[in-house]
Design a protein around this motif. Sequence first.
Motif, PDB file in Angstrom:
ATOM      1  N   THR A  47      -5.076   8.816 -11.516  1.00 56.00           N
ATOM      2  CA  THR A  47      -5.156   9.644 -12.721  1.00 56.00           C
ATOM      3  C   THR A  47      -4.207  10.840 -12.742  1.00 56.00           C
ATOM      4  OG1 THR A  47      -7.110  10.553 -11.597  1.00 56.00           O
ATOM      5  CG2 THR A  47      -7.488   9.046 -13.422  1.00 56.00           C
TER       6      THR A  47
ATOM      7  N   ILE B  14      -2.372  14.568 -11.968  1.00 54.80           N
ATOM      8  CA  ILE B  14      -2.811  15.949 -12.127  1.00 54.80           C
ATOM      9  C   ILE B  14      -2.198  16.534 -13.394  1.00 54.80           C
ATOM     10  CG2 ILE B  14      -3.239  16.404  -9.693  1.00 54.80           C
ATOM     11  CD1 ILE B  14      -0.467  17.666  -9.528  1.00 54.80           C
TER      12      ILE B  14
ATOM     13  N   GLN C 257      -7.144  18.579 -11.775  1.00 54.83           N
ATOM     14  CA  GLN C 257      -7.241  17.129 -11.854  1.00 54.83           C
ATOM     15  C   GLN C 257      -7.162  16.679 -13.310  1.00 54.83           C
ATOM     16  OE1 GLN C 257      -7.535  14.594  -9.476  1.00 54.83           O
ATOM     17  NE2 GLN C 257      -6.960  16.176  -7.990  1.00 54.83           N
ATOM     18  N   ASN C 258      -6.432  15.613 -13.547  1.00 59.00           N
ATOM     19  CA  ASN C 258      -6.251  15.112 -14.900  1.00 59.00           C
ATOM     20  C   ASN C 258      -7.516  14.453 -15.443  1.00 59.00           C
ATOM     21  OD1 ASN C 258      -4.270  15.110 -16.925  1.00 59.00           O
ATOM     22  ND2 ASN C 258      -3.907  12.929 -16.646  1.00 59.00           N
TER      23      ASN C 258
ATOM     24  N   TYR D 232      -6.738  18.720  -4.452  1.00 58.35           N
ATOM     25  CA  TYR D 232      -6.495  17.285  -4.509  1.00 58.35           C
ATOM     26  C   TYR D 232      -7.772  16.520  -4.177  1.00 58.35           C
ATOM     27  CZ  TYR D 232      -1.579  18.644  -4.345  1.00 58.35           C
ATOM     28  OH  TYR D 232      -0.359  19.218  -4.613  1.00 58.35           O
TER      29      TYR D 232
ATOM     30  N   ASN E 216      -2.875  12.576  -7.700  1.00 59.15           N
ATOM     31  CA  ASN E 216      -4.190  13.222  -7.691  1.00 59.15           C
ATOM     32  C   ASN E 216      -4.694  13.520  -6.283  1.00 59.15           C
ATOM     33  OD1 ASN E 216      -5.160  10.773  -6.700  1.00 59.15           O
ATOM     34  ND2 ASN E 216      -6.141  10.165  -8.619  1.00 59.15           N
TER      35      ASN E 216
END
Length: 302
Positions: free
Chosen positions: A112, A114, A235-236, A252, A272
């Motif tokens: 996913t 960042i 985080q995305n 992370y 990520n």
Amino acid sequence: MKTDNKYDVIIVGGSYAGLSAAMSLGRSRKNVLILDGGLPCNRYTPYSHNFITQDGIFPKEIADKAREQVLKYKTVDLKNSLATEGGKVNDYFEIITDTGEVYNANKLIFATGIKDLLPFIKGFSECWGKTVIHCPYCHGYEFRDKKTGIMIDNEKAFHIAQLVNNLTDKISIITGGNNFLTPEQLKKLKKHNISIIDKEVVEMEQTEGIIKNVVFSDGSKIAFDVIYSSVPFEQNSNIPNQLGCALTDLGYLQVDSSHKTTVEGIFAIGDNSSPMRSVANAVATGNFAGAIVNMELTAEKF
């Protein structure tokens, strides 16, 4: 065999890491679903570098070719949907998308990425990934012998200055008025004619992302060709957090050497879970994690 919306593996994120994992699993005939929201981390960057066979290629071209090759494997599906929620239902993981679809899988792989949190400096976001860059290995060679600024926290600024000094002798460290460099560091910087600018940046004058001048709070300006900068991130996706995956002190996703998170059955790959932000690293982590997930699935069903 896949039935309805049940898969062996769901990969959340369909850029380089996710596609690499999907290829590894597809070649072992595992039923895989890739969910991709269409916003890769390096979408601001015009060219990808330091990845053999793909050096200097537009990032989207690499991703498009990868997607075409991965989807030739008949057990791999891809949905252009954003994963928004995750949970555990009985023995399976459940992922819900922004379109309301619900998918289940034995294993999850999060690719996913960042989200960079860019500073509120006029012109910064326009230059990000073009002439305001984060990595000498990814972009530094293209700015060799150019007038270079380093606008990063002091300790990391010193480290970047050491690396960039091999590429150019026109370097300035911009401290923003917070100069915490040690006397020993300052001595080494002076030895290499690296100047210190103790001023706060208020604007980056630019044209279509090409930086012209850095403007300071006292109204003065200095011309630069490139600026190295490091920005905070988050985080995305919040789904790993929903599922109980731990983060490292740096933010992370915490993984072991096999890319396993702290939750059994969940893996994380690419940006990520690694400070090494490159296409080559993303592909490598995806390839390896795919093999580990396949091995686990095979052993569980044998």
